[in-house]
Design a protein around this motif. Structure first.
Motif: not given
Length: 239
Positions: A188-190, A192-194, A196-197, A200-201
């Protein structure tokens, strides 16, 4: 000729877990309906198949709702229950503790093996209760409180496990479920990071592809590398 004695040698008084198991059976075996219920739980939990079926139904309902998070968690519930069961089987083969065999212990169901520690039913049921409750968005302790004690008690009523077998199984099941939950939180954190960014992903994906291409020979690698780099430049221009 002297006559042979027909008297049997006296059985010593039970101690430890044997005494505890005999006491539990003495208190519960005569309760109406408890043996059929215990056998039903035994069949349902065999090889964690019942929990796999429940997880499959939950996943199907999540698909109908188009709920991706629920779909993932229902899959994790099935995988976690079966994985916990598999872990208990491995530990059984290492420990190799025999099932209860005292003649005063009444065995009420057949078992797939003679190994006792830990209880696979207790292991898979505990893991399933935690993970199914999470997938169904229930309060965290509700399903474990409802499902785990009856399953543990049923294994004692049927005389196929010692108390320490079911206690160890429940502990292993809880640890297995905890590992699955931690893995899900990482996913879930990964995600969410993808979200928002995104740039970068994309760059991380390109780096991974280039790393794979580096393992390829000669001209094939050069051709693929040009395509990857060219695609990245196009993405930047579109952005």
């Amino acid at each position: 000729m002297p006559s042979e004695s027909t008297e049997q040698e006296p059985i010593s008084a039970p101690t430890g877990e044997v005494a505890a198991l005999i006491g539990i059976q003495g208190a519960l075996l005569e309760v109406p309906g408890i043996v059929p219920a215990a056998r039903g739980l035994s069949h349902f939990g065999e090889h964690s198949l019942g929990w796999l079926a429940v997880s499959a139904v939950g996943w199907g309902l999540a698909v109908r709702r188009d709920d991706e998070t629920a779909q993932r968690r229902w899959i994790e519930a099935g995988v976690g229950a079966f994985g916990a069961h598999a872990a208990s089987v491995v530990i059984k083969r290492v420990i190799r503790r025999k099932r209860p065999y005292d003649p005063r212990i009444r065995v009420g169901v057949s078992t797939p093996s003679r190994l006792s520690f830990p209880s696979s039913h207790a292991t898979s049921t505990t893991a399933a209760a935690i993970l199914i409750g999470r997938a169904a968005d229930l309060p965290p302790y509700l399903l474990p409180a409802v499902l785990v004690p009856p399953m543990l008690t049923s294994r004692l009523v049927l005389g196929v496990h010692y108390p320490s077998d079911v206690a160890a199984g429940a502990t292993i099941g809880a640890l297995s479920a905890g590992a699955v939950v931690l893995g899900d939180q990482f996913i879930e954190r990964a995600v969410d990071t993808a979200a928002r960014h995104p740039r970068t992903t994309r760059l991380a994906g390109v780096a991974a592809r280039i790393g794979a291409i580096a393992l390829m020979p000669g001209s094939t690698a050069r051709l693929l590398a040009r395509r990857v780099v060219g695609g990245t430049s196009s993405d930047r221009e579109k952005a």
